[in-house]
Design a protein around this motif. Sequence first.
Motif, PDB file in Angstrom:
ATOM      1  N   ASP A 293      -0.834   7.365   8.000  1.00 12.55           N
ATOM      2  CA  ASP A 293      -1.888   6.251   7.897  1.00 12.55           C
ATOM      3  C   ASP A 293      -3.627   5.636   8.102  1.00 12.55           C
ATOM      4  O   ASP A 293      -4.274   5.207   8.629  1.00 12.55           O
ATOM      5  CB  ASP A 293      -1.492   4.551   8.150  1.00 12.55           C
ATOM      6  N   ASN A 582       2.061   6.671  -3.353  1.00 16.31           N
ATOM      7  CA  ASN A 582       0.380   5.367  -3.210  1.00 16.31           C
ATOM      8  C   ASN A 582       1.707   3.472  -3.011  1.00 16.31           C
ATOM      9  O   ASN A 582       2.550   3.445  -3.542  1.00 16.31           O
ATOM     10  CB  ASN A 582       0.202   5.244  -4.632  1.00 16.31           C
ATOM     11  N   CYS A 583       0.948   2.875  -2.088  1.00 17.97           N
ATOM     12  CA  CYS A 583       1.684   1.410  -1.797  1.00 17.97           C
ATOM     13  C   CYS A 583       1.226   0.868  -2.407  1.00 17.97           C
ATOM     14  O   CYS A 583       0.098   0.871  -2.643  1.00 17.97           O
ATOM     15  CB  CYS A 583       1.476   1.743  -0.279  1.00 17.97           C
ATOM     16  N   SER A 584       1.551  -0.486  -3.511  1.00 21.76           N
ATOM     17  CA  SER A 584       1.061  -0.852  -4.483  1.00 21.76           C
ATOM     18  C   SER A 584       0.353  -2.440  -3.507  1.00 21.76           C
ATOM     19  O   SER A 584       0.032  -3.298  -4.220  1.00 21.76           O
ATOM     20  CB  SER A 584       2.172  -1.671  -5.448  1.00 21.76           C
ATOM     21  N   HIS A 591       3.287   5.898   2.053  1.00 20.62           N
ATOM     22  CA  HIS A 591       4.628   4.916   2.198  1.00 20.62           C
ATOM     23  C   HIS A 591       4.963   3.785   0.801  1.00 20.62           C
ATOM     24  O   HIS A 591       3.891   3.919  -0.032  1.00 20.62           O
ATOM     25  CB  HIS A 591       5.301   3.848   3.363  1.00 20.62           C
ATOM     26  N   LYS A 592       5.529   3.462   0.633  1.00 20.67           N
ATOM     27  CA  LYS A 592       5.870   2.450  -0.167  1.00 20.67           C
ATOM     28  C   LYS A 592       5.748   0.937   0.049  1.00 20.67           C
ATOM     29  O   LYS A 592       5.234   0.654   1.301  1.00 20.67           O
ATOM     30  CB  LYS A 592       7.449   2.280  -0.527  1.00 20.67           C
ATOM     31  N   LYS A 593       5.960   0.194  -0.861  1.00 22.26           N
ATOM     32  CA  LYS A 593       5.325  -1.628  -0.640  1.00 22.26           C
ATOM     33  C   LYS A 593       6.178  -1.898   0.363  1.00 22.26           C
ATOM     34  O   LYS A 593       6.202  -2.866   0.957  1.00 22.26           O
ATOM     35  CB  LYS A 593       5.621  -2.419  -1.556  1.00 22.26           C
ATOM     36  N   CYS A 596       5.558  -1.072   3.959  1.00 21.71           N
ATOM     37  CA  CYS A 596       4.453  -1.630   4.505  1.00 21.71           C
ATOM     38  C   CYS A 596       4.352  -2.272   5.333  1.00 21.71           C
ATOM     39  O   CYS A 596       5.035  -3.339   6.379  1.00 21.71           O
ATOM     40  CB  CYS A 596       3.428  -2.057   2.814  1.00 21.71           C
ATOM     41  N   LYS A 599       3.129  -5.827   5.727  1.00 21.74           N
ATOM     42  CA  LYS A 599       3.869  -6.127   4.964  1.00 21.74           C
ATOM     43  C   LYS A 599       4.031  -7.860   5.998  1.00 21.74           C
ATOM     44  O   LYS A 599       5.026  -7.304   6.957  1.00 21.74           O
ATOM     45  CB  LYS A 599       4.935  -6.476   3.754  1.00 21.74           C
TER      46      LYS A 599
END
Length: 612
Positions: A293, A582-584, A591-593, A596, A599
Amino acid sequence: MTNDEEHLVAMDIPINERDTQYPLPMQGSYVDDDDMGFYKYKTFKDKHELISLLKLASVKKYQRFKPVKNSKDVYCVRCVDPADVIGPYIHQRFLNGKGPSTKEIRNITQDEIGCKISYWKSWKASEIAKAIIRGTPAHSYTVLDAYNYMLRTVNEGSKTSLKIDDKERFKYFFVSYRSWIRGFVHMRKVLAVDRTFLRGLYEEVLLSVVAQDTKNHIFHVSFCVVDKECDASYEYFFEKLLDIVPNTTELCIIFYRHPSIRKMVSKIYSEAHHGCCTRHLAENARNEFHCMDFLGHFYHATKAYRRDVFNDHFEEIRYINAEIADYLENVGFHKWSRAYFPGNRSTIIIAVVGTTATVVPTTAAVVGQLETVVPATDCWKPAVVCIQILKNFGFYISEREFPITALFDAISRRWSEIFHEWRMSYVNLTTIFVPSAENKIMTNKNLGNKLLVHRIDEDMFTITWESGVSMVDPRRKTCSCRESDLDKIPYSHAMAALRSKFGDEYGNMIYEYSSSYYKVESYVLAYVDPIFPVPAEEFWNAPPEILPRRVPPPEKKTKWGRKQMKRVPGVAAEISKKNFKNCSLCRRFGHKKTTCPTKRDGDVGTSRGIGS
């Protein structure tokens, strides 16, 4: 029929082998026509034609023959290896590049000759074909001294050096063509040092030094083949390079963090500025701390001109992963950051010549990753540079297994074509600067027209813009934003100052305040000298004292098992697909949402990254 007595072979036939031999009388004997081209009273041009047709027929009929008796009237044969026939049959397919694979050779043999061979015979046939086209590795070392003389003869002014060890065996071979030496005069004094491992029989190492032109094209300065990568080999390499590139404070050398390079560069090029390859550094950090990241902020930090911009991105890196921030800080900002670097790194921030040669089997994947992780915009050039390097150096992959003389023949042939192509692309241009520089000047002019200028004195201006105030001194060609200082071309702030100083005529003065490095004339002069290939060995005219001189190859490194041809994944290896989730929420990768780091407690992300 043939009556060639030049190749008569007197050989006694053992008694126990008489039953396995097949005498083929050359006159008066009856041979059935079995679609192999042999029939009664067939006439051959010479004995070579008879032998070739007989060997080809033996392959088609799954019968392998070897001559055991040769006389005026009788030609006796017995079993031979089919690879000795298939190799000369397919050798024309290896003239350009790597040639067919073992699987393709098996298909060619089955389709064109009509027989099936094993994988081992197919591989052996390919080695025979390569030896016919390029010679054997041992022979290339044997004639290396004469090859060295011919290279300097056809490319007068080139720098070469051949060194042997205490056992009179090959140790180092340094080459820098005259075209590279004279062309580097028109390049920025920024060098990238790297190496790649060769796949030949003796497992040598190819060291290289490159520069970069105004179009982000790689420009070679020198090559050196060494027996192994160590302090002694790099010391020899840089000592020879010192004859071409002087040790000055204007020089900047970028290299990956190999201890031998760092030690020898500090010893021989003590006056030059030294920096590390940012891509190697980023990949080391990513692999060590299992995080990617930070890559976007890292590459923006490396390209930042001002320290305040660098600090903003570095704080983001620390927020993402404090361990990575500490790791980068321990390396030293002055080694990888443009804002803190004491010299001028220009746009060369990566030394991936050798890395490129090792990752080209996954070139498309690497290019895709670079374009996906960070877009190749004007504020971020590493992707552009690395993609261009990957495209330019893809041809080195197959050449890595060539014998040493064939390797340099391929290098000279390829770069001779590139020099001609790039020279002719700009030789008829009517502009003063190359198109990329002209486009940058036009963009900066448009931006400078929107800025507010206050004149302090004859040569000092203050430029007010959205992020603050900059001080511009056209006489010294400096600006507090440092972009004009490092790029050697007026930035928007400098454009506004020049407009205020010279009025409507300032457009003609822009070129006076820019580096001659961007001129079309300099670009063409860098590629004006051609590179001439060394002629074939039978046309060499080396002195009598050099021709008989033989250089034994280095000691062979024998290893158990099958030779490894594919690279072991490591630094700069292909990034695994699982890291490209892809993180939304933040639109970053890796990583995922649900995991994140941006977050907040209580936030629920949607597919568009907007909290509910």
